[in-house]
Design a protein around this motif. Structure first.
Motif, PDB file in Angstrom:
ATOM      1  N   ASN A 135       0.739  -1.239  -0.019  1.00  0.00           N
ATOM      2  CA  ASN A 135       0.092  -0.159  -0.028  1.00  0.00           C
ATOM      3  C   ASN A 135       0.857   1.290  -0.007  1.00  0.00           C
ATOM      4  O   ASN A 135       0.594   2.473  -0.623  1.00  0.00           O
ATOM      5  N   GLU A 136       1.935   1.213   0.980  1.00  0.00           N
ATOM      6  CA  GLU A 136       2.678   2.396   0.559  1.00  0.00           C
ATOM      7  C   GLU A 136       3.640   2.582  -0.394  1.00  0.00           C
ATOM      8  O   GLU A 136       3.516   3.617  -0.867  1.00  0.00           O
ATOM      9  N   PHE A 137       4.013   1.598  -0.864  1.00  0.00           N
ATOM     10  CA  PHE A 137       4.958   1.662  -2.249  1.00  0.00           C
ATOM     11  C   PHE A 137       3.681   2.088  -3.359  1.00  0.00           C
ATOM     12  O   PHE A 137       4.173   2.935  -4.155  1.00  0.00           O
ATOM     13  N   ASN A 138       2.467   1.414  -3.659  1.00  0.00           N
ATOM     14  CA  ASN A 138       1.789   2.022  -4.287  1.00  0.00           C
ATOM     15  C   ASN A 138       1.350   3.418  -4.419  1.00  0.00           C
ATOM     16  O   ASN A 138       1.531   4.174  -5.339  1.00  0.00           O
ATOM     17  N   GLN A 139       1.236   3.854  -3.153  1.00  0.00           N
ATOM     18  CA  GLN A 139       0.862   5.178  -3.033  1.00  0.00           C
ATOM     19  C   GLN A 139       2.150   6.376  -3.318  1.00  0.00           C
ATOM     20  O   GLN A 139       1.868   7.273  -4.182  1.00  0.00           O
ATOM     21  N   LEU A 140       3.138   5.886  -2.885  1.00  0.00           N
ATOM     22  CA  LEU A 140       4.874   6.668  -3.402  1.00  0.00           C
ATOM     23  C   LEU A 140       4.908   6.483  -4.776  1.00  0.00           C
ATOM     24  O   LEU A 140       5.211   7.314  -5.408  1.00  0.00           O
ATOM     25  N   PHE A 141       4.633   5.391  -5.570  1.00  0.00           N
ATOM     26  CA  PHE A 141       4.952   5.158  -6.931  1.00  0.00           C
ATOM     27  C   PHE A 141       4.020   5.960  -7.499  1.00  0.00           C
ATOM     28  O   PHE A 141       4.565   6.757  -8.750  1.00  0.00           O
ATOM     29  N   LYS A 142       2.787   6.143  -7.360  1.00  0.00           N
ATOM     30  CA  LYS A 142       1.877   6.904  -8.178  1.00  0.00           C
ATOM     31  C   LYS A 142       2.122   8.447  -7.785  1.00  0.00           C
ATOM     32  O   LYS A 142       1.861   9.256  -8.905  1.00  0.00           O
ATOM     33  N   SER A 143       2.529   8.612  -7.036  1.00  0.00           N
ATOM     34  CA  SER A 143       2.884  10.256  -6.534  1.00  0.00           C
ATOM     35  C   SER A 143       3.932  10.925  -7.096  1.00  0.00           C
ATOM     36  O   SER A 143       4.202  12.042  -7.470  1.00  0.00           O
ATOM     37  N   LYS A 144       4.932  10.154  -7.738  1.00  0.00           N
ATOM     38  CA  LYS A 144       5.961  10.575  -8.239  1.00  0.00           C
ATOM     39  C   LYS A 144       5.745  11.150  -9.682  1.00  0.00           C
ATOM     40  O   LYS A 144       6.364  12.007 -10.174  1.00  0.00           O
ATOM     41  N   LYS A 145       4.688  10.598 -10.360  1.00  0.00           N
ATOM     42  CA  LYS A 145       4.163  11.053 -11.725  1.00  0.00           C
ATOM     43  C   LYS A 145       5.288  11.416 -12.675  1.00  0.00           C
ATOM     44  O   LYS A 145       4.936  12.440 -13.449  1.00  0.00           O
ATOM     45  N   ILE A 146       6.148  10.624 -12.796  1.00  0.00           N
ATOM     46  CA  ILE A 146       7.111  10.695 -13.970  1.00  0.00           C
ATOM     47  C   ILE A 146       6.729   9.799 -15.328  1.00  0.00           C
ATOM     48  O   ILE A 146       6.751  10.242 -16.357  1.00  0.00           O
ATOM     49  N   ILE A 147       5.742   8.751 -14.797  1.00  0.00           N
ATOM     50  CA  ILE A 147       4.958   8.119 -15.927  1.00  0.00           C
ATOM     51  C   ILE A 147       3.939   7.731 -15.603  1.00  0.00           C
ATOM     52  O   ILE A 147       3.549   7.559 -14.494  1.00  0.00           O
ATOM     53  N   LYS A 148       2.810   7.822 -16.577  1.00  0.00           N
ATOM     54  CA  LYS A 148       1.378   7.458 -16.224  1.00  0.00           C
ATOM     55  C   LYS A 148       1.349   6.386 -15.772  1.00  0.00           C
ATOM     56  O   LYS A 148       1.806   5.214 -16.026  1.00  0.00           O
ATOM     57  N   THR A 149       0.681   6.086 -14.730  1.00  0.00           N
ATOM     58  CA  THR A 149       0.526   4.973 -13.790  1.00  0.00           C
ATOM     59  C   THR A 149      -0.688   4.430 -13.093  1.00  0.00           C
ATOM     60  O   THR A 149      -1.627   5.347 -12.890  1.00  0.00           O
ATOM     61  N   GLU A 150      -1.120   3.241 -13.417  1.00  0.00           N
ATOM     62  CA  GLU A 150      -2.611   2.728 -12.888  1.00  0.00           C
ATOM     63  C   GLU A 150      -2.090   1.724 -11.595  1.00  0.00           C
ATOM     64  O   GLU A 150      -0.783   1.162 -11.727  1.00  0.00           O
ATOM     65  N   SER A 151      -3.126   1.250 -11.111  1.00  0.00           N
ATOM     66  CA  SER A 151      -2.970   0.197  -9.940  1.00  0.00           C
ATOM     67  C   SER A 151      -3.928  -0.650 -10.016  1.00  0.00           C
ATOM     68  O   SER A 151      -5.260  -0.294 -10.511  1.00  0.00           O
TER      69      SER A 151
ATOM     70  N   LEU B 193      11.890   5.560 -17.797  1.00  0.00           N
ATOM     71  CA  LEU B 193      10.865   6.522 -16.880  1.00  0.00           C
ATOM     72  C   LEU B 193      10.393   5.517 -15.772  1.00  0.00           C
ATOM     73  O   LEU B 193      10.526   5.996 -14.476  1.00  0.00           O
ATOM     74  N   VAL B 194      10.100   4.262 -16.215  1.00  0.00           N
ATOM     75  CA  VAL B 194       9.601   3.306 -15.092  1.00  0.00           C
ATOM     76  C   VAL B 194      10.827   3.083 -14.269  1.00  0.00           C
ATOM     77  O   VAL B 194      10.456   3.129 -12.889  1.00  0.00           O
ATOM     78  N   ILE B 195      12.044   2.779 -14.464  1.00  0.00           N
ATOM     79  CA  ILE B 195      13.016   2.673 -13.592  1.00  0.00           C
ATOM     80  C   ILE B 195      13.176   3.912 -12.718  1.00  0.00           C
ATOM     81  O   ILE B 195      13.514   3.673 -11.445  1.00  0.00           O
ATOM     82  N   GLU B 196      13.264   5.040 -13.414  1.00  0.00           N
ATOM     83  CA  GLU B 196      13.430   6.284 -12.650  1.00  0.00           C
ATOM     84  C   GLU B 196      12.265   6.344 -11.568  1.00  0.00           C
ATOM     85  O   GLU B 196      12.608   6.840 -10.226  1.00  0.00           O
ATOM     86  N   GLN B 197      11.209   6.207 -11.977  1.00  0.00           N
ATOM     87  CA  GLN B 197      10.247   6.114 -10.701  1.00  0.00           C
ATOM     88  C   GLN B 197      10.354   5.263  -9.771  1.00  0.00           C
ATOM     89  O   GLN B 197       9.769   5.660  -8.698  1.00  0.00           O
ATOM     90  N   LEU B 198      10.694   3.771  -9.930  1.00  0.00           N
ATOM     91  CA  LEU B 198      11.076   2.733  -9.100  1.00  0.00           C
ATOM     92  C   LEU B 198      12.131   3.593  -8.010  1.00  0.00           C
ATOM     93  O   LEU B 198      11.892   3.282  -7.007  1.00  0.00           O
ATOM     94  N   TYR B 199      13.235   4.028  -8.702  1.00  0.00           N
ATOM     95  CA  TYR B 199      14.486   4.379  -7.958  1.00  0.00           C
ATOM     96  C   TYR B 199      13.813   5.605  -6.917  1.00  0.00           C
ATOM     97  O   TYR B 199      13.957   5.155  -5.737  1.00  0.00           O
TER      98      TYR B 199
END
Length: 312
Positions: A227-243, A299-305
Protein backbone atom coordinates in the motif's frame (compact mmCIF):
# COMPACT_ATOMS: atom_id res chain seq x y z
CA UNK A 1 30.15 -7.10 -34.32
CA UNK A 2 28.34 -6.69 -30.98
CA UNK A 3 29.54 -3.07 -30.73
CA UNK A 4 28.27 -2.35 -34.23
CA UNK A 5 24.88 -3.89 -33.37
CA UNK A 6 24.74 -1.79 -30.23
CA UNK A 7 25.39 1.46 -32.15
CA UNK A 8 22.72 0.61 -34.71
CA UNK A 9 20.21 -0.24 -31.98
CA UNK A 10 20.99 2.96 -30.08
CA UNK A 11 20.34 5.05 -33.19
CA UNK A 12 17.09 3.16 -33.77
CA UNK A 13 15.92 3.68 -30.19
CA UNK A 14 16.68 7.41 -30.29
CA UNK A 15 14.59 7.70 -33.45
CA UNK A 16 11.75 5.56 -32.12
CA UNK A 17 11.67 7.34 -28.78
CA UNK A 18 11.34 10.71 -30.44
CA UNK A 19 8.39 9.60 -32.55
CA UNK A 20 6.58 7.36 -30.04
CA UNK A 21 6.94 9.26 -26.78
CA UNK A 22 4.70 12.23 -26.00
CA UNK A 23 5.86 12.86 -22.44
CA UNK A 24 7.94 15.94 -21.65
CA UNK A 25 9.61 14.28 -18.69
CA UNK A 26 13.39 14.47 -18.78
CA UNK A 27 15.42 11.66 -17.31
CA UNK A 28 17.61 12.77 -14.42
CA UNK A 29 19.06 9.52 -13.14
CA UNK A 30 18.48 6.52 -15.41
CA UNK A 31 21.14 6.01 -18.06
CA UNK A 32 19.46 4.74 -21.23
CA UNK A 33 22.78 3.79 -22.80
CA UNK A 34 23.52 1.47 -19.88
CA UNK A 35 20.01 0.05 -20.02
CA UNK A 36 20.28 -0.61 -23.74
CA UNK A 37 23.67 -2.25 -23.26
CA UNK A 38 22.08 -4.59 -20.70
CA UNK A 39 19.24 -5.42 -23.07
CA UNK A 40 21.69 -6.25 -25.86
CA UNK A 41 23.86 -8.45 -23.63
CA UNK A 42 20.85 -10.33 -22.24
CA UNK A 43 19.15 -10.95 -25.60
CA UNK A 44 22.10 -11.30 -27.98
CA UNK A 45 22.79 -14.99 -27.38
CA UNK A 46 23.53 -17.77 -29.86
CA UNK A 47 20.72 -19.90 -28.45
CA UNK A 48 17.54 -18.81 -26.66
CA UNK A 49 17.86 -18.53 -22.89
CA UNK A 50 15.29 -21.23 -22.16
CA UNK A 51 15.54 -24.12 -19.73
CA UNK A 52 16.97 -26.47 -22.37
CA UNK A 53 20.02 -24.29 -23.05
CA UNK A 54 21.96 -24.41 -19.80
CA UNK A 55 25.10 -22.91 -21.34
CA UNK A 56 23.16 -19.89 -22.54
CA UNK A 57 21.42 -19.43 -19.19
CA UNK A 58 24.79 -19.64 -17.43
CA UNK A 59 26.26 -17.05 -19.79
CA UNK A 60 23.44 -14.60 -19.06
CA UNK A 61 23.69 -15.33 -15.34
CA UNK A 62 27.42 -14.57 -15.48
CA UNK A 63 26.74 -11.26 -17.20
CA UNK A 64 24.16 -10.28 -14.58
CA UNK A 65 26.53 -11.19 -11.77
CA UNK A 66 29.37 -9.24 -13.40
CA UNK A 67 27.17 -6.12 -13.37
CA UNK A 68 26.11 -6.70 -9.76
CA UNK A 69 29.75 -7.07 -8.70
CA UNK A 70 30.44 -3.52 -9.88
CA UNK A 71 27.98 -1.94 -7.42
CA UNK A 72 26.75 -4.44 -4.82
CA UNK A 73 28.18 -5.23 -1.40
CA UNK A 74 27.86 -8.97 -2.00
CA UNK A 75 26.95 -11.17 -4.96
CA UNK A 76 26.15 -14.85 -5.22
CA UNK A 77 24.61 -17.58 -7.32
CA UNK A 78 21.78 -19.53 -5.72
CA UNK A 79 22.21 -22.91 -7.37
CA UNK A 80 19.48 -25.54 -7.46
CA UNK A 81 18.99 -28.79 -9.32
CA UNK A 82 16.02 -29.70 -11.51
CA UNK A 83 15.88 -32.93 -13.49
CA UNK A 84 19.61 -33.52 -12.93
CA UNK A 85 20.56 -30.09 -14.26
CA UNK A 86 21.86 -27.13 -12.24
CA UNK A 87 20.16 -23.74 -12.61
CA UNK A 88 21.10 -20.41 -11.06
CA UNK A 89 19.39 -17.46 -9.49
CA UNK A 90 21.70 -14.44 -9.34
CA UNK A 91 21.67 -12.28 -6.21
CA UNK A 92 23.29 -8.90 -5.59
CA UNK A 93 22.83 -7.18 -2.24
CA UNK A 94 23.32 -3.64 -0.95
CA UNK A 95 22.82 -2.20 2.52
CA UNK A 96 23.86 -5.51 4.07
CA UNK A 97 24.25 -3.87 7.47
CA UNK A 98 20.46 -3.67 7.69
CA UNK A 99 18.45 -6.64 8.96
CA UNK A 100 15.11 -6.22 7.17
CA UNK A 101 15.13 -6.75 3.40
CA UNK A 102 13.36 -5.62 0.28
CA UNK A 103 13.53 -8.10 -2.60
CA UNK A 104 13.57 -6.67 -6.13
CA UNK A 105 13.37 -9.44 -8.70
CA UNK A 106 12.90 -10.31 -12.37
CA UNK A 107 13.28 -13.52 -14.36
CA UNK A 108 15.92 -13.83 -17.07
CA UNK A 109 14.76 -17.03 -18.79
CA UNK A 110 12.47 -17.05 -21.83
CA UNK A 111 9.63 -19.15 -23.16
CA UNK A 112 10.47 -21.26 -26.20
CA UNK A 113 12.95 -20.22 -28.85
CA UNK A 114 12.37 -16.49 -28.64
CA UNK A 115 14.42 -13.39 -27.89
CA UNK A 116 12.21 -12.28 -25.01
CA UNK A 117 13.10 -8.57 -25.11
CA UNK A 118 10.07 -7.41 -23.16
CA UNK A 119 9.55 -10.81 -21.50
CA UNK A 120 11.68 -10.38 -19.54
CA UNK A 121 14.98 -8.82 -20.53
CA UNK A 122 13.27 -5.51 -19.79
CA UNK A 123 12.68 -6.49 -16.17
CA UNK A 124 16.25 -7.72 -15.69
CA UNK A 125 17.69 -4.56 -17.23
CA UNK A 126 15.46 -2.72 -14.76
CA UNK A 127 16.93 -4.42 -11.70
CA UNK A 128 20.47 -3.93 -12.98
CA UNK A 129 19.96 -0.19 -13.39
CA UNK A 130 18.21 0.04 -10.02
CA UNK A 131 21.19 -1.67 -8.41
CA UNK A 132 23.50 0.96 -9.91
CA UNK A 133 21.33 3.85 -8.79
CA UNK A 134 20.40 2.60 -5.33
CA UNK A 135 23.95 1.51 -4.47
CA UNK A 136 24.80 5.20 -4.13
CA UNK A 137 22.08 5.80 -1.52
CA UNK A 138 21.92 5.34 2.24
CA UNK A 139 18.82 3.20 2.72
CA UNK A 140 16.91 1.90 5.72
CA UNK A 141 16.78 -1.64 4.34
CA UNK A 142 18.96 -4.27 2.85
CA UNK A 143 18.01 -4.73 -0.80
CA UNK A 144 18.48 -8.06 -2.55
CA UNK A 145 18.32 -7.81 -6.32
CA UNK A 146 17.43 -11.26 -7.61
CA UNK A 147 17.48 -12.46 -11.22
CA UNK A 148 15.46 -15.67 -11.37
CA UNK A 149 15.54 -18.55 -13.77
CA UNK A 150 12.79 -21.08 -14.63
CA UNK A 151 9.88 -18.67 -14.39
CA UNK A 152 8.56 -19.78 -17.76
CA UNK A 153 6.73 -23.01 -18.69
CA UNK A 154 7.11 -25.89 -18.14
CA UNK A 155 8.11 -24.80 -14.62
CA UNK A 156 5.63 -21.96 -14.06
CA UNK A 157 3.51 -22.59 -10.93
CA UNK A 158 5.83 -25.36 -9.77
CA UNK A 159 8.24 -25.61 -6.84
CA UNK A 160 11.09 -25.52 -9.39
CA UNK A 161 10.59 -21.86 -10.26
CA UNK A 162 13.67 -19.88 -9.29
CA UNK A 163 11.53 -17.45 -7.34
CA UNK A 164 9.92 -20.33 -5.42
CA UNK A 165 13.39 -21.56 -4.48
CA UNK A 166 14.33 -18.08 -3.28
CA UNK A 167 11.10 -17.38 -1.42
CA UNK A 168 11.31 -20.72 0.41
CA UNK A 169 14.92 -19.97 1.36
CA UNK A 170 13.82 -16.72 2.99
CA UNK A 171 10.95 -18.43 4.76
CA UNK A 172 12.94 -21.42 5.99
CA UNK A 173 15.70 -19.19 7.37
CA UNK A 174 13.21 -16.77 8.96
CA UNK A 175 14.79 -13.80 7.18
CA UNK A 176 12.78 -10.60 7.82
CA UNK A 177 11.36 -9.21 4.57
CA UNK A 178 9.59 -5.86 4.35
CA UNK A 179 8.30 -6.56 0.86
CA UNK A 180 9.00 -7.79 -2.65
CA UNK A 181 8.91 -5.92 -5.99
CA UNK A 182 8.63 -7.99 -9.16
CA UNK A 183 9.49 -6.44 -12.53
CA UNK A 184 7.61 -8.26 -15.30
CA UNK A 185 7.65 -6.75 -18.80
CA UNK A 186 8.23 -3.00 -18.49
CA UNK A 187 9.38 -2.10 -22.01
CA UNK A 188 6.41 -2.16 -24.42
CA UNK A 189 3.98 0.77 -24.89
CA UNK A 190 1.54 1.94 -27.54
CA UNK A 191 -0.20 5.31 -27.63
CA UNK A 192 -2.73 4.27 -30.25
CA UNK A 193 -6.45 3.90 -29.35
CA UNK A 194 -7.60 0.32 -28.65
CA UNK A 195 -4.04 -0.88 -28.10
CA UNK A 196 -4.84 -2.05 -24.57
CA UNK A 197 -6.99 -5.08 -23.72
CA UNK A 198 -8.26 -6.41 -20.39
CA UNK A 199 -9.50 -9.67 -18.88
CA UNK A 200 -12.83 -7.93 -18.25
CA UNK A 201 -14.09 -5.63 -21.05
CA UNK A 202 -15.51 -3.03 -18.67
CA UNK A 203 -12.05 -2.31 -17.29
CA UNK A 204 -11.35 -0.07 -20.28
CA UNK A 205 -13.84 2.41 -18.83
CA UNK A 206 -11.56 2.74 -15.80
CA UNK A 207 -8.09 2.39 -17.28
CA UNK A 208 -8.64 3.56 -20.87
CA UNK A 209 -7.90 1.79 -24.13
CA UNK A 210 -4.35 3.01 -24.75
CA UNK A 211 -1.32 0.91 -23.78
CA UNK A 212 0.53 3.95 -22.52
CA UNK A 213 0.93 3.29 -18.78
CA UNK A 214 2.71 1.14 -16.23
CA UNK A 215 0.78 -0.82 -13.61
CA UNK A 216 1.26 -1.65 -9.94
CA UNK A 217 -0.44 -4.99 -9.23
CA UNK A 218 -1.23 -5.76 -5.59
CA UNK A 219 -2.88 -8.68 -3.87
CA UNK A 220 -6.45 -7.98 -2.81
CA UNK A 221 -5.30 -8.48 0.78
CA UNK A 222 -2.40 -6.07 0.45
CA UNK A 223 -0.26 -5.26 3.44
CA UNK A 224 1.44 -2.11 4.64
CA UNK A 225 4.40 -2.38 2.28
CA UNK A 226 2.47 -2.71 -0.97
CA UNK A 227 0.00 0.00 0.00
CA UNK A 228 2.83 2.39 0.86
CA UNK A 229 4.69 1.45 -2.31
CA UNK A 230 1.65 1.96 -4.52
CA UNK A 231 0.92 5.37 -3.03
CA UNK A 232 4.51 6.55 -3.35
CA UNK A 233 4.97 5.15 -6.85
CA UNK A 234 1.90 6.91 -8.20
CA UNK A 235 2.81 10.15 -6.43
CA UNK A 236 6.08 10.53 -8.36
CA UNK A 237 4.14 11.17 -11.62
CA UNK A 238 7.10 10.51 -13.88
CA UNK A 239 5.14 8.13 -16.10
CA UNK A 240 1.42 7.48 -16.32
CA UNK A 241 0.66 4.89 -13.65
CA UNK A 242 -2.35 2.74 -12.82
CA UNK A 243 -2.89 0.29 -9.99
CA UNK A 244 -4.93 -2.85 -9.53
CA UNK A 245 -5.75 -5.13 -6.62
CA UNK A 246 -6.81 -8.70 -7.24
CA UNK A 247 -6.01 -12.38 -6.93
CA UNK A 248 -5.78 -15.45 -9.16
CA UNK A 249 -9.45 -15.19 -10.08
CA UNK A 250 -8.46 -12.33 -12.41
CA UNK A 251 -6.24 -13.84 -15.14
CA UNK A 252 -2.77 -12.32 -15.23
CA UNK A 253 -2.69 -10.91 -11.71
CA UNK A 254 -0.38 -13.65 -10.45
CA UNK A 255 1.41 -14.53 -13.69
CA UNK A 256 4.97 -13.87 -12.49
CA UNK A 257 7.47 -14.39 -9.71
CA UNK A 258 5.62 -12.39 -7.05
CA UNK A 259 3.21 -15.35 -6.96
CA UNK A 260 5.69 -17.38 -4.92
CA UNK A 261 6.04 -14.65 -2.32
CA UNK A 262 2.27 -14.24 -2.06
CA UNK A 263 2.07 -18.00 -1.48
CA UNK A 264 4.25 -17.59 1.61
CA UNK A 265 2.38 -14.49 2.81
CA UNK A 266 5.07 -11.99 1.87
CA UNK A 267 3.78 -8.58 0.83
CA UNK A 268 4.64 -8.23 -2.86
CA UNK A 269 3.79 -6.11 -5.89
CA UNK A 270 4.26 -6.63 -9.62
CA UNK A 271 5.32 -3.75 -11.87
CA UNK A 272 4.13 -4.56 -15.38
CA UNK A 273 2.95 -3.12 -18.66
CA UNK A 274 0.17 -5.79 -18.48
CA UNK A 275 2.05 -8.27 -20.71
CA UNK A 276 -0.16 -10.09 -23.23
CA UNK A 277 -3.05 -7.71 -22.66
CA UNK A 278 -1.13 -5.23 -24.81
CA UNK A 279 2.01 -6.82 -26.21
CA UNK A 280 0.97 -9.19 -28.98
CA UNK A 281 4.59 -10.31 -29.28
CA UNK A 282 4.24 -12.11 -25.94
CA UNK A 283 5.82 -15.59 -26.17
CA UNK A 284 6.40 -15.07 -29.89
CA UNK A 285 9.39 -14.43 -32.13
CA UNK A 286 8.34 -10.78 -32.51
CA UNK A 287 9.37 -9.92 -28.93
CA UNK A 288 12.44 -8.01 -30.13
CA UNK A 289 14.41 -5.02 -28.87
CA UNK A 290 13.15 -2.94 -31.78
CA UNK A 291 9.60 -3.11 -30.36
CA UNK A 292 10.51 -1.56 -27.01
CA UNK A 293 10.14 2.07 -25.99
CA UNK A 294 13.43 2.64 -24.22
CA UNK A 295 12.52 6.08 -22.95
CA UNK A 296 9.31 5.01 -21.26
CA UNK A 297 11.05 1.97 -19.85
CA UNK A 298 13.70 4.28 -18.39
CA UNK A 299 10.96 6.46 -16.87
CA UNK A 300 9.60 3.39 -15.08
CA UNK A 301 13.05 2.64 -13.68
CA UNK A 302 13.48 6.23 -12.55
CA UNK A 303 10.08 6.22 -10.85
CA UNK A 304 11.00 2.97 -9.10
CA UNK A 305 14.31 4.44 -7.96
CA UNK A 306 12.68 7.50 -6.41
CA UNK A 307 9.94 5.40 -4.82
CA UNK A 308 12.33 2.98 -3.14
CA UNK A 309 14.34 5.91 -1.83
CA UNK A 310 11.17 7.26 -0.22
CA UNK A 311 10.09 4.06 1.57
CA UNK A 312 9.97 4.51 5.33
Amino acid sequence: MRNLCFIILLATFVSCTHSQNNTKTTLQFTDTVRVLNDLVNITNTQKPRNYKNITTLDSVANYIKSEFIKVCDTTAFQNFDVENKTYKNVIGSIGIENKERIIIGAHYDVYGNHTGADDNASGVAGILELARLLSKEKLNYRIDFVAYTLEEPPFFRTAQMGSAIHAHYLNENKIPVKGMICLEMIGYYNDQPNSQEYPIPGMSLIYGNKADYITVVQHKNSGEFSNEFNQLFKSKKIIKTESLKGNSMLPGVDFSDHLNYWNLNYDAVMITNTAFYRNKNYHKKGDLLSTLNLHKMALVIEQLYLTIQSLK
